[in-house]
Design a protein around this motif. Sequence first.
Motif, PDB file in Angstrom:
ATOM      1  N   GLY A  60       0.816  -1.201   0.000  1.00  0.00           N
ATOM      2  CA  GLY A  60       0.000   0.000   0.000  1.00  0.00           C
ATOM      3  C   GLY A  60       0.852   1.254   0.000  1.00  0.00           C
ATOM      4  O   GLY A  60       1.873   1.321   0.685  1.00  0.00           O
ATOM      5  N   ASN A  61       0.446   2.247  -0.748  1.00  0.00           N
ATOM      6  CA  ASN A  61       1.135   3.531  -0.763  1.00  0.00           C
ATOM      7  C   ASN A  61       0.809   4.249   0.536  1.00  0.00           C
ATOM      8  O   ASN A  61      -0.348   4.523   0.817  1.00  0.00           O
ATOM      9  N   GLY A  62       1.814   4.514   1.330  1.00  0.00           N
ATOM     10  CA  GLY A  62       1.616   5.132   2.634  1.00  0.00           C
ATOM     11  C   GLY A  62       1.531   4.114   3.761  1.00  0.00           C
ATOM     12  O   GLY A  62       1.465   4.486   4.924  1.00  0.00           O
ATOM     13  N   THR A  63       1.525   2.837   3.424  1.00  0.00           N
ATOM     14  CA  THR A  63       1.497   1.784   4.425  1.00  0.00           C
ATOM     15  C   THR A  63       2.917   1.440   4.841  1.00  0.00           C
ATOM     16  O   THR A  63       3.798   1.330   3.997  1.00  0.00           O
ATOM     17  N   MET A  64       3.146   1.281   6.148  1.00  0.00           N
ATOM     18  CA  MET A  64       4.488   0.994   6.640  1.00  0.00           C
ATOM     19  C   MET A  64       4.375   0.231   7.954  1.00  0.00           C
ATOM     20  O   MET A  64       3.458   0.461   8.727  1.00  0.00           O
ATOM     21  N   ILE A  65       5.321  -0.662   8.176  1.00  0.00           N
ATOM     22  CA  ILE A  65       5.419  -1.370   9.448  1.00  0.00           C
ATOM     23  C   ILE A  65       6.607  -0.777  10.189  1.00  0.00           C
ATOM     24  O   ILE A  65       7.717  -0.735   9.650  1.00  0.00           O
ATOM     25  N   ALA A  66       6.383  -0.315  11.415  1.00  0.00           N
ATOM     26  CA  ALA A  66       7.456   0.260  12.224  1.00  0.00           C
ATOM     27  C   ALA A  66       7.853  -0.736  13.302  1.00  0.00           C
ATOM     28  O   ALA A  66       7.005  -1.207  14.052  1.00  0.00           O
ATOM     29  N   LEU A  67       9.141  -1.058  13.341  1.00  0.00           N
ATOM     30  CA  LEU A  67       9.682  -2.008  14.302  1.00  0.00           C
ATOM     31  C   LEU A  67      10.600  -1.263  15.270  1.00  0.00           C
ATOM     32  O   LEU A  67      11.471  -0.499  14.833  1.00  0.00           O
ATOM     33  N   LYS A  68      10.416  -1.486  16.568  1.00  0.00           N
ATOM     34  CA  LYS A  68      11.253  -0.830  17.568  1.00  0.00           C
ATOM     35  C   LYS A  68      12.705  -1.229  17.369  1.00  0.00           C
ATOM     36  O   LYS A  68      13.022  -2.411  17.281  1.00  0.00           O
ATOM     37  N   GLY A  69      13.571  -0.234  17.314  1.00  0.00           N
ATOM     38  CA  GLY A  69      14.984  -0.494  17.100  1.00  0.00           C
ATOM     39  C   GLY A  69      15.775  -0.715  18.375  1.00  0.00           C
ATOM     40  O   GLY A  69      16.858  -1.267  18.338  1.00  0.00           O
ATOM     41  N   GLY A  70      15.253  -0.263  19.509  1.00  0.00           N
ATOM     42  CA  GLY A  70      15.992  -0.416  20.754  1.00  0.00           C
ATOM     43  C   GLY A  70      17.177   0.522  20.833  1.00  0.00           C
ATOM     44  O   GLY A  70      18.267   0.109  21.213  1.00  0.00           O
ATOM     45  N   GLY A  71      16.995   1.762  20.454  1.00  0.00           N
ATOM     46  CA  GLY A  71      18.077   2.752  20.449  1.00  0.00           C
ATOM     47  C   GLY A  71      18.619   2.955  19.039  1.00  0.00           C
ATOM     48  O   GLY A  71      18.327   2.186  18.116  1.00  0.00           O
ATOM     49  N   GLN A  72      19.404   3.994  18.880  1.00  0.00           N
ATOM     50  CA  GLN A  72      19.944   4.316  17.559  1.00  0.00           C
ATOM     51  C   GLN A  72      20.824   3.195  17.009  1.00  0.00           C
ATOM     52  O   GLN A  72      20.737   2.853  15.832  1.00  0.00           O
ATOM     53  N   ASP A  73      21.662   2.610  17.861  1.00  0.00           N
ATOM     54  CA  ASP A  73      22.512   1.506  17.395  1.00  0.00           C
ATOM     55  C   ASP A  73      21.668   0.320  16.949  1.00  0.00           C
ATOM     56  O   ASP A  73      21.990  -0.342  15.965  1.00  0.00           O
ATOM     57  N   GLY A  74      20.586   0.057  17.654  1.00  0.00           N
ATOM     58  CA  GLY A  74      19.692  -1.024  17.278  1.00  0.00           C
ATOM     59  C   GLY A  74      19.007  -0.757  15.944  1.00  0.00           C
ATOM     60  O   GLY A  74      18.854  -1.669  15.122  1.00  0.00           O
ATOM     61  N   CYS A  75      18.590   0.486  15.730  1.00  0.00           N
ATOM     62  CA  CYS A  75      17.992   0.868  14.440  1.00  0.00           C
ATOM     63  C   CYS A  75      18.996   0.652  13.314  1.00  0.00           C
ATOM     64  O   CYS A  75      18.655   0.091  12.262  1.00  0.00           O
ATOM     65  N   ASP A  76      20.209   1.112  13.537  1.00  0.00           N
ATOM     66  CA  ASP A  76      21.258   0.953  12.524  1.00  0.00           C
ATOM     67  C   ASP A  76      21.503  -0.529  12.219  1.00  0.00           C
ATOM     68  O   ASP A  76      21.640  -0.916  11.057  1.00  0.00           O
ATOM     69  N   ALA A  77      21.540  -1.348  13.268  1.00  0.00           N
ATOM     70  CA  ALA A  77      21.801  -2.780  13.087  1.00  0.00           C
ATOM     71  C   ALA A  77      20.660  -3.457  12.333  1.00  0.00           C
ATOM     72  O   ALA A  77      20.907  -4.284  11.444  1.00  0.00           O
ATOM     73  N   MET A  78      19.409  -3.122  12.659  1.00  0.00           N
ATOM     74  CA  MET A  78      18.276  -3.729  11.956  1.00  0.00           C
ATOM     75  C   MET A  78      18.253  -3.300  10.494  1.00  0.00           C
ATOM     76  O   MET A  78      17.979  -4.110   9.608  1.00  0.00           O
ATOM     77  N   TYR A  79      18.544  -2.029  10.235  1.00  0.00           N
ATOM     78  CA  TYR A  79      18.598  -1.521   8.868  1.00  0.00           C
ATOM     79  C   TYR A  79      19.669  -2.280   8.066  1.00  0.00           C
ATOM     80  O   TYR A  79      19.414  -2.777   6.969  1.00  0.00           O
ATOM     81  N   LYS A  80      20.849  -2.409   8.648  1.00  0.00           N
ATOM     82  CA  LYS A  80      21.945  -3.108   7.980  1.00  0.00           C
ATOM     83  C   LYS A  80      21.579  -4.566   7.721  1.00  0.00           C
ATOM     84  O   LYS A  80      21.802  -5.093   6.635  1.00  0.00           O
ATOM     85  N   LYS A  81      20.983  -5.210   8.713  1.00  0.00           N
ATOM     86  CA  LYS A  81      20.598  -6.617   8.562  1.00  0.00           C
ATOM     87  C   LYS A  81      19.532  -6.768   7.484  1.00  0.00           C
ATOM     88  O   LYS A  81      19.575  -7.703   6.677  1.00  0.00           O
ATOM     89  N   ALA A  82      18.566  -5.862   7.448  1.00  0.00           N
ATOM     90  CA  ALA A  82      17.525  -5.912   6.414  1.00  0.00           C
ATOM     91  C   ALA A  82      18.149  -5.846   5.019  1.00  0.00           C
ATOM     92  O   ALA A  82      17.784  -6.619   4.127  1.00  0.00           O
ATOM     93  N   LEU A  83      19.108  -4.940   4.841  1.00  0.00           N
ATOM     94  CA  LEU A  83      19.774  -4.829   3.532  1.00  0.00           C
ATOM     95  C   LEU A  83      20.538  -6.109   3.208  1.00  0.00           C
ATOM     96  O   LEU A  83      20.511  -6.583   2.063  1.00  0.00           O
ATOM     97  N   GLU A  84      21.196  -6.687   4.211  1.00  0.00           N
ATOM     98  CA  GLU A  84      21.917  -7.953   4.002  1.00  0.00           C
ATOM     99  C   GLU A  84      20.967  -9.077   3.609  1.00  0.00           C
ATOM    100  O   GLU A  84      21.345  -9.991   2.873  1.00  0.00           O
ATOM    101  N   LEU A  85      19.723  -9.002   4.077  1.00  0.00           N
ATOM    102  CA  LEU A  85      18.727 -10.033   3.789  1.00  0.00           C
ATOM    103  C   LEU A  85      17.972  -9.787   2.481  1.00  0.00           C
ATOM    104  O   LEU A  85      17.057 -10.526   2.154  1.00  0.00           O
ATOM    105  N   GLY A  86      18.355  -8.742   1.751  1.00  0.00           N
ATOM    106  CA  GLY A  86      17.745  -8.492   0.448  1.00  0.00           C
ATOM    107  C   GLY A  86      16.813  -7.306   0.366  1.00  0.00           C
ATOM    108  O   GLY A  86      16.213  -7.055  -0.684  1.00  0.00           O
ATOM    109  N   ALA A  87      16.665  -6.549   1.449  1.00  0.00           N
ATOM    110  CA  ALA A  87      15.845  -5.338   1.415  1.00  0.00           C
ATOM    111  C   ALA A  87      16.597  -4.238   0.664  1.00  0.00           C
ATOM    112  O   ALA A  87      17.806  -4.330   0.452  1.00  0.00           O
ATOM    113  N   THR A  88      15.873  -3.188   0.300  1.00  0.00           N
ATOM    114  CA  THR A  88      16.484  -2.029  -0.350  1.00  0.00           C
ATOM    115  C   THR A  88      16.286  -0.800   0.529  1.00  0.00           C
ATOM    116  O   THR A  88      15.317  -0.715   1.290  1.00  0.00           O
TER     117      THR A  88
END
Length: 120
Positions: A60-88
């Motif tokens: 959906g345009n405008g639809t998004m799932i927000a996942l708690k990152g557990g702090g800035q380092d946690g957000c960075d780690a989840m973002y990096k892992k998502a890209l490693e798993l094939g996300a863009t």
Amino acid sequence: MIGYVTIGVRDIDAAKEFYTSLTGHKVLFDGGRIAFIGETMGGPMIAVCVPYDANDPHPGNGTMIALKGGGQDGCDAMYKKALELGATCDGEPGSRIPGQFYGAYAKDPDGNKLCFYDFS
């Protein structure tokens, strides 16, 4: 408040692998064309599902799932892992509202938008 959100996917097995690897949670229920991923059936879950009509899923345009990152380092780690798993990338990690909100954005392999966030 939210029990679960459902997103459409093309490949159920690939989606289960992506979300269990990304979140560290497990498949709690697997119904073949739909699977619920989380910590407990009573807690919040993400359901990945091949659409009932067997057509391609459409995020959906405008639809998004927000996942708690557990702090800035946690957000960075989840973002990096998502890209490693094939996300863009859909928005590199950073402060969106200075001193209040930190977020990183990605689209999973099916195009579903994710936010990894932290409220400061």
